[in-house]
Design a protein around this motif. Structure first.
Motif, PDB file in Angstrom:
ATOM      1  N   VAL A  35      31.343  26.199  42.778  1.00 32.92           N
ATOM      2  CA  VAL A  35      32.358  26.652  41.827  1.00 32.92           C
ATOM      3  C   VAL A  35      32.346  28.174  41.770  1.00 32.92           C
ATOM      4  O   VAL A  35      31.308  28.795  41.495  1.00 32.92           O
ATOM      5  CB  VAL A  35      32.115  26.068  40.425  1.00 32.92           C
ATOM      6  CG1 VAL A  35      33.120  26.651  39.426  1.00 32.92           C
ATOM      7  CG2 VAL A  35      32.225  24.544  40.463  1.00 32.92           C
ATOM      8  N   VAL A  36      33.505  28.772  42.040  1.00 28.56           N
ATOM      9  CA  VAL A  36      33.683  30.224  41.973  1.00 28.56           C
ATOM     10  C   VAL A  36      34.723  30.515  40.898  1.00 28.56           C
ATOM     11  O   VAL A  36      35.858  30.050  40.990  1.00 28.56           O
ATOM     12  CB  VAL A  36      34.156  30.803  43.322  1.00 28.56           C
ATOM     13  CG1 VAL A  36      34.320  32.317  43.220  1.00 28.56           C
ATOM     14  CG2 VAL A  36      33.190  30.433  44.436  1.00 28.56           C
ATOM     15  N   VAL A  37      34.334  31.268  39.879  1.00 34.08           N
ATOM     16  CA  VAL A  37      35.258  31.658  38.821  1.00 34.08           C
ATOM     17  C   VAL A  37      35.636  33.116  39.017  1.00 34.08           C
ATOM     18  O   VAL A  37      34.766  33.976  39.190  1.00 34.08           O
ATOM     19  CB  VAL A  37      34.640  31.452  37.423  1.00 34.08           C
ATOM     20  CG1 VAL A  37      35.543  32.060  36.343  1.00 34.08           C
ATOM     21  CG2 VAL A  37      34.425  29.963  37.158  1.00 34.08           C
ATOM     22  N   VAL A  38      36.929  33.396  39.006  1.00 31.72           N
ATOM     23  CA  VAL A  38      37.435  34.766  39.086  1.00 31.72           C
ATOM     24  C   VAL A  38      38.114  35.086  37.763  1.00 31.72           C
ATOM     25  O   VAL A  38      39.125  34.476  37.415  1.00 31.72           O
ATOM     26  CB  VAL A  38      38.424  34.947  40.253  1.00 31.72           C
ATOM     27  CG1 VAL A  38      38.928  36.395  40.300  1.00 31.72           C
ATOM     28  CG2 VAL A  38      37.765  34.583  41.572  1.00 31.72           C
ATOM     29  N   ASP A  39      37.535  36.007  37.043  1.00 30.18           N
ATOM     30  CA  ASP A  39      38.038  36.333  35.707  1.00 30.18           C
ATOM     31  C   ASP A  39      38.688  37.711  35.694  1.00 30.18           C
ATOM     32  O   ASP A  39      38.192  38.654  36.306  1.00 30.18           O
ATOM     33  CB  ASP A  39      36.897  36.306  34.697  1.00 30.18           C
ATOM     34  CG  ASP A  39      37.404  36.508  33.283  1.00 30.18           C
ATOM     35  OD1 ASP A  39      37.925  35.534  32.703  1.00 30.18           O
ATOM     36  OD2 ASP A  39      37.306  37.643  32.773  1.00 30.18           O
ATOM     37  N   LEU A  57      30.529  34.176  39.850  1.00 32.45           N
ATOM     38  CA  LEU A  57      31.501  34.726  38.904  1.00 32.45           C
ATOM     39  C   LEU A  57      31.933  36.089  39.414  1.00 32.45           C
ATOM     40  O   LEU A  57      31.102  36.977  39.640  1.00 32.45           O
ATOM     41  CB  LEU A  57      30.881  34.844  37.515  1.00 32.45           C
ATOM     42  CG  LEU A  57      31.722  35.567  36.451  1.00 32.45           C
ATOM     43  CD1 LEU A  57      33.050  34.859  36.229  1.00 32.45           C
ATOM     44  CD2 LEU A  57      30.939  35.672  35.138  1.00 32.45           C
ATOM     45  N   VAL A  58      33.232  36.239  39.619  1.00 34.63           N
ATOM     46  CA  VAL A  58      33.809  37.490  40.107  1.00 34.63           C
ATOM     47  C   VAL A  58      34.713  38.055  39.026  1.00 34.63           C
ATOM     48  O   VAL A  58      35.531  37.323  38.447  1.00 34.63           O
ATOM     49  CB  VAL A  58      34.617  37.259  41.405  1.00 34.63           C
ATOM     50  CG1 VAL A  58      35.226  38.570  41.906  1.00 34.63           C
ATOM     51  CG2 VAL A  58      33.735  36.625  42.481  1.00 34.63           C
ATOM     52  N   ASN A  72      42.284  35.878  46.677  1.00 33.67           N
ATOM     53  CA  ASN A  72      41.562  36.561  47.751  1.00 33.67           C
ATOM     54  C   ASN A  72      40.153  36.951  47.308  1.00 33.67           C
ATOM     55  O   ASN A  72      39.187  36.824  48.064  1.00 33.67           O
ATOM     56  CB  ASN A  72      42.325  37.802  48.195  1.00 33.67           C
ATOM     57  CG  ASN A  72      43.573  37.466  48.990  1.00 33.67           C
ATOM     58  OD1 ASN A  72      43.674  36.407  49.613  1.00 33.67           O
ATOM     59  ND2 ASN A  72      44.545  38.357  48.972  1.00 33.67           N
ATOM     60  N   ALA A  73      40.023  37.429  46.072  1.00 31.73           N
ATOM     61  CA  ALA A  73      38.704  37.813  45.562  1.00 31.73           C
ATOM     62  C   ALA A  73      37.775  36.607  45.507  1.00 31.73           C
ATOM     63  O   ALA A  73      36.585  36.704  45.837  1.00 31.73           O
ATOM     64  CB  ALA A  73      38.849  38.437  44.180  1.00 31.73           C
ATOM     65  N   GLY A  74      38.295  35.475  45.083  1.00 34.86           N
ATOM     66  CA  GLY A  74      37.478  34.274  45.010  1.00 34.86           C
ATOM     67  C   GLY A  74      37.120  33.730  46.372  1.00 34.86           C
ATOM     68  O   GLY A  74      35.983  33.311  46.614  1.00 34.86           O
TER      69      GLY A  74
END
Length: 296
Positions: A35-39, A57-58, A72-74
């Motif tokens: 799981v990748v969260v981009v906030d 977490l990004v 893209n960041a995620g």
């Protein structure tokens, strides 16, 4: 423990009320998932929930958010050969959702998502293989990042366009299927789209107008006279591609019709929405991100 081969990117902005259920639906899958969260600058409990429940977490500045840029960041932060996106306001409806999507990707598809109808608004009863020719004929139908999966290697070659104000998913799919490739739309992978209306009528209207106008680069919007709007209000299958095949006489159908009329009116006045930023150089790798403002 078996390492995950799929990463799911969840874009967030003040998503504390829904994020736990979203991540729990990913954890309940039959396959392990990263799981990748981009906030993009949450001020509620979103970051705490993400820190406790996500592998990665990004953070991106609130003022630099775009749908494609967050994705893209995620995708860049993800470590697996397959990646995907999931709205922070919805849940995966079945425990084999990732497993079904992965089967399509391992069988040769470059991307996969859910869908209830085909390009002609006919109900989908089986997975549909859509190549460049099919997507070219039905430019207002297709891939959606509300819940999707794709090959990481294809994303690296074709990152999402971070300058688009909306519809980054459809634009990306047109590039991803070039060279004889295809994506799959599977009705078993359909997730609820009610989150799009969760922020209220005004927010839904503005979002729909923005999305319709964002596709202006495909072809100019045609006229949408009152007679066609009335016909789309009463018929089972609307003739205009931007009016969803929801229940006729229902509120969502009415909102879509009003948004389509407003988008056409803006076009006649020459009010073409500008990209959020001058397009930046596409990153070599990327992840996914979602913002409540866009996915609510």
């Amino acid at each position: 423990m078996v390492p995950p081969v799929v990463s799911i990117v969840i874009r967030t902005y003040n998503s504390a009320a829904t994020l736990t259920a979203t991540i729990d639906s990913v954890r309940a899958q039959s396959l392990p998932v990263e799981v990748v969260v981009v906030d993009s600058g949450s001020t509620d409990d979103t970051l705490r929930i993400a820190q406790e429940r996500a592998e990665r977490l990004v953070g991106i500045p609130h003022e630099e958010f775009s749908y494609g840029g967050a994705l893209n960041a995620g995708a860049q932060a993800a470590t697996t050969p397959f990646c995907g996106a999931l709205s922070s306001h919805t849940v995966l409806p079945r425990p084999d959702w990732v497993e079904i999507g992965l089967e399509h990707l391992q069988a040769g598809a470059v991307a996969v998502c859910g869908g209830e109808v085909d390009g002609e608004n006919r109900p989908l009863t089986a997975p549909l293989r859509a190549d460049a020719d099919y997507l070219g004929r039905y430019r207002y139908w297709g891939f959606t990042n509300t819940a999707s999966m794709w090959r990481s290697e294809v994303w690296r070659a074709h990152p999402f366009d971070d300058s688009l104000v909306a519809t980054e998913d459809q634009e990306w799919s047109w590039r991803a299927v070039t060279g004889g490739r295809h994506l799959v739309v599977d009705p078993r992978l359909t997730v609820s789209g009610s989150h799009r209306r969760g922020a209220g009528v005004r927010a839904y209207h503005h979002r729909m107008v923005r999305e319709i106008r964002a596709l202006e680069h495909v072809r100019p919007l045609g006229p949408y006279p009152a007679t066609q709007a009335l016909a789309d209000w009463v018929r089972h299958a609307p003739s205009d591609p931007f009016v969803s095949p929801t229940r006729r006489f229902g509120r969502t159908r009415a909102l879509d019709i009003v948004a389509r009329w407003e988008a056409g009116r803006q076009g006649r006045r020459g009010r073409v929405p500008q990209p959020r930023l001058t397009p930046r150089a596409a990153p070599r790798r990327g992840t996914d991100g979602e913002d409540v403002r866009a996915d609510a």
